[in-house]
Design a protein around this motif. Structure first.
Motif, PDB file in Angstrom:
ATOM      1  N   ASP A  89       4.432   8.389   0.703  1.00 16.26           N
ATOM      2  CA  ASP A  89       3.228   8.482   1.542  1.00 16.26           C
ATOM      3  C   ASP A  89       2.869   7.126   2.407  1.00 16.26           C
ATOM      4  O   ASP A  89       3.249   6.128   1.660  1.00 16.26           O
ATOM      5  CB  ASP A  89       2.205   8.861   0.862  1.00 16.26           C
ATOM      6  CG  ASP A  89       1.199   9.833   1.446  1.00 16.26           C
ATOM      7  OD1 ASP A  89       1.559  10.267   2.584  1.00 16.26           O
ATOM      8  OD2 ASP A  89      -0.007  10.022   1.099  1.00 16.26           O
ATOM      9  N   ARG A  90       2.523   7.370   3.669  1.00 22.38           N
ATOM     10  CA  ARG A  90       2.341   6.058   4.281  1.00 22.38           C
ATOM     11  C   ARG A  90       0.562   5.977   4.459  1.00 22.38           C
ATOM     12  O   ARG A  90      -0.067   6.864   4.583  1.00 22.38           O
ATOM     13  CB  ARG A  90       2.735   6.474   5.938  1.00 22.38           C
ATOM     14  CG  ARG A  90       2.480   5.113   6.756  1.00 22.38           C
ATOM     15  CD  ARG A  90       2.904   5.301   8.178  1.00 22.38           C
ATOM     16  NE  ARG A  90       4.430   5.715   8.180  1.00 22.38           N
ATOM     17  CZ  ARG A  90       5.241   4.605   8.021  1.00 22.38           C
ATOM     18  NH1 ARG A  90       5.139   3.117   8.203  1.00 22.38           N
ATOM     19  NH2 ARG A  90       6.395   4.738   8.091  1.00 22.38           N
ATOM     20  N   CYS A  91       0.268   4.779   3.909  1.00 27.26           N
ATOM     21  CA  CYS A  91      -1.027   4.438   3.798  1.00 27.26           C
ATOM     22  C   CYS A  91      -1.568   3.483   4.927  1.00 27.26           C
ATOM     23  O   CYS A  91      -0.879   2.730   5.209  1.00 27.26           O
ATOM     24  CB  CYS A  91      -1.089   3.892   2.436  1.00 27.26           C
ATOM     25  SG  CYS A  91      -1.174   5.257   1.101  1.00 27.26           S
ATOM     26  N   VAL A  92      -2.833   3.460   5.235  1.00 25.87           N
ATOM     27  CA  VAL A  92      -3.331   2.687   6.313  1.00 25.87           C
ATOM     28  C   VAL A  92      -4.394   1.654   5.470  1.00 25.87           C
ATOM     29  O   VAL A  92      -5.331   2.349   4.968  1.00 25.87           O
ATOM     30  CB  VAL A  92      -3.711   3.477   7.427  1.00 25.87           C
ATOM     31  CG1 VAL A  92      -4.401   2.353   8.274  1.00 25.87           C
ATOM     32  CG2 VAL A  92      -2.501   4.065   8.156  1.00 25.87           C
ATOM     33  N   HIS A 165      -3.153  -2.756   8.392  1.00 24.08           N
ATOM     34  CA  HIS A 165      -1.723  -2.845   7.960  1.00 24.08           C
ATOM     35  C   HIS A 165      -1.318  -1.298   7.321  1.00 24.08           C
ATOM     36  O   HIS A 165      -2.248  -0.598   7.071  1.00 24.08           O
ATOM     37  CB  HIS A 165      -1.514  -3.956   6.981  1.00 24.08           C
ATOM     38  CG  HIS A 165      -2.276  -5.068   7.225  1.00 24.08           C
ATOM     39  ND1 HIS A 165      -1.316  -5.961   7.607  1.00 24.08           N
ATOM     40  CD2 HIS A 165      -3.165  -5.620   7.097  1.00 24.08           C
ATOM     41  CE1 HIS A 165      -1.904  -7.256   7.961  1.00 24.08           C
ATOM     42  NE2 HIS A 165      -3.154  -7.051   7.493  1.00 24.08           N
ATOM     43  N   THR A 166       0.006  -0.995   7.597  1.00 24.28           N
ATOM     44  CA  THR A 166       0.511   0.340   7.125  1.00 24.28           C
ATOM     45  C   THR A 166       1.596   0.062   6.058  1.00 24.28           C
ATOM     46  O   THR A 166       2.412  -1.036   6.008  1.00 24.28           O
ATOM     47  CB  THR A 166       1.088   1.146   8.077  1.00 24.28           C
ATOM     48  OG1 THR A 166       2.282   0.396   8.637  1.00 24.28           O
ATOM     49  CG2 THR A 166      -0.070   1.596   9.331  1.00 24.28           C
ATOM     50  N   PHE A 167       1.669   0.667   5.056  1.00 23.82           N
ATOM     51  CA  PHE A 167       2.734   0.396   3.900  1.00 23.82           C
ATOM     52  C   PHE A 167       2.732   1.782   3.263  1.00 23.82           C
ATOM     53  O   PHE A 167       2.405   2.802   3.392  1.00 23.82           O
ATOM     54  CB  PHE A 167       2.170  -0.699   2.891  1.00 23.82           C
ATOM     55  CG  PHE A 167       0.854  -0.273   2.306  1.00 23.82           C
ATOM     56  CD1 PHE A 167       0.822   0.787   1.070  1.00 23.82           C
ATOM     57  CD2 PHE A 167      -0.322  -0.363   2.813  1.00 23.82           C
ATOM     58  CE1 PHE A 167      -0.170   1.085   0.228  1.00 23.82           C
ATOM     59  CE2 PHE A 167      -1.581   0.080   2.303  1.00 23.82           C
ATOM     60  CZ  PHE A 167      -1.526   0.910   0.766  1.00 23.82           C
ATOM     61  N   LEU A 168       4.161   1.964   2.653  1.00 26.06           N
ATOM     62  CA  LEU A 168       4.636   2.984   1.867  1.00 26.06           C
ATOM     63  C   LEU A 168       4.336   2.873   0.550  1.00 26.06           C
ATOM     64  O   LEU A 168       4.572   1.884  -0.121  1.00 26.06           O
ATOM     65  CB  LEU A 168       6.028   3.391   2.218  1.00 26.06           C
ATOM     66  CG  LEU A 168       6.438   3.492   3.697  1.00 26.06           C
ATOM     67  CD1 LEU A 168       7.975   3.722   3.588  1.00 26.06           C
ATOM     68  CD2 LEU A 168       5.833   4.773   4.267  1.00 26.06           C
ATOM     69  N   VAL A 169       4.080   3.868  -0.330  1.00 27.33           N
ATOM     70  CA  VAL A 169       3.714   3.942  -1.489  1.00 27.33           C
ATOM     71  C   VAL A 169       4.936   4.704  -2.265  1.00 27.33           C
ATOM     72  O   VAL A 169       5.395   5.838  -1.869  1.00 27.33           O
ATOM     73  CB  VAL A 169       2.735   4.782  -2.151  1.00 27.33           C
ATOM     74  CG1 VAL A 169       2.387   4.856  -3.536  1.00 27.33           C
ATOM     75  CG2 VAL A 169       1.374   3.885  -1.432  1.00 27.33           C
ATOM     76  N   LYS A 170       5.663   4.102  -3.158  1.00 26.27           N
ATOM     77  CA  LYS A 170       6.814   4.401  -3.743  1.00 26.27           C
ATOM     78  C   LYS A 170       6.544   5.120  -5.194  1.00 26.27           C
ATOM     79  O   LYS A 170       5.945   4.268  -5.830  1.00 26.27           O
ATOM     80  CB  LYS A 170       8.055   3.700  -3.580  1.00 26.27           C
ATOM     81  CG  LYS A 170       8.238   3.014  -2.190  1.00 26.27           C
ATOM     82  CD  LYS A 170       9.096   3.995  -1.389  1.00 26.27           C
ATOM     83  CE  LYS A 170      10.342   4.633  -1.801  1.00 26.27           C
ATOM     84  NZ  LYS A 170      10.919   5.744  -1.005  1.00 26.27           N
TER      85      LYS A 170
END
Length: 210
Positions: A89-92, A165-170
């Motif tokens: 999921d992409r988070c902001v 910032h955007t990041f992915l949760v693995k």
């Protein structure tokens, strides 16, 4: 927070030229009255129905020390990623640094808002102007005055920094036990000494202590 309460937005028809909305005078409204006059449709988006976010008071910080608390370390927040965020999921994340100042408090002016009253766009006659002169010590004009305050009103009562910032949760790797802590070990700052990199900080690791 939309975690527990619905949020509204203005739905408009962007038409064939969506770039026209980049015009400063043609922004999508952020309130119902302006939205319906645009014309647009004021729509409520349902809450996420998850736990409310933490709302914490900041520790005491010395002025002009770039976020260093009494511990000598940067003020930070330790966030534990929830287990219910889907894999990939992409988070902001949005970080805002709002700055106000108590350097100037002229009681004779009465109460005033440090943002709207000091901004020329909202107030044609703000109580504090750039580099003002006056009898700030109340010793009489010509005795110890006029003195000038080195004031830049753009530094008063405003959002000083706004970063997104955007990041992915693995997903946690299968070979890592659920009871073990995974730390996002990162870097900050620039290479060089504090004088060379100012107003940034020296190259360092985050967190400093594990």
């Amino acid at each position: 927070s939309q975690n527990v309460k619905g949020k509204h937005y203005c739905k408009v028809n962007l038409g064939a030229d969506p770039d026209a909305l980049l015009d400063e005078d043609d922004q999508i409204p952020n309130n119902q009255k302006a939205c319906e006059a645009y014309p647009g449709t004021w729509i409520e988006q349902e809450p996420w129905d998850i736990d409310p976010p933490e709302c914490l008071g900041l520790p005491e910080i010395r002025d002009n020390h770039h976020g260093n608390a009494k511990t000598g370390k940067m003020v930070s927040y330790l966030w534990e990623i929830p287990d219910d965020i889907p894999d990939g999921d992409r988070c902001v994340m949005r970080l805002r640094y709002n700055m106000t100042s108590l350097d100037f408090n002229n009681v004779e002016e009465g109460s005033w808002d440090p943002f709207f009253d000091l901004t020329s766009a909202h107030n044609a006659n703000p109580p504090l102007k750039g580099d003002p002169t006056g009898d700030w010590l109340n010793l009489g004009m010509g005795v110890a005055s006029p003195l000038q305050l080195q004031v830049n009103t753009a530094q008063f009562g405003r959002t000083f920094q706004d970063r997104t910032h955007t990041f992915l949760v693995k997903k946690r790797p299968d070979e890592v036990d659920n009871l073990k802590r995974i730390v996002n070990y990162n870097v900050r700052g620039r290479r060089g000494n504090i004088v060379q990199v100012y107003p940034v900080v020296e190259y360092d690791f985050v967190p400093q202590d594990l």
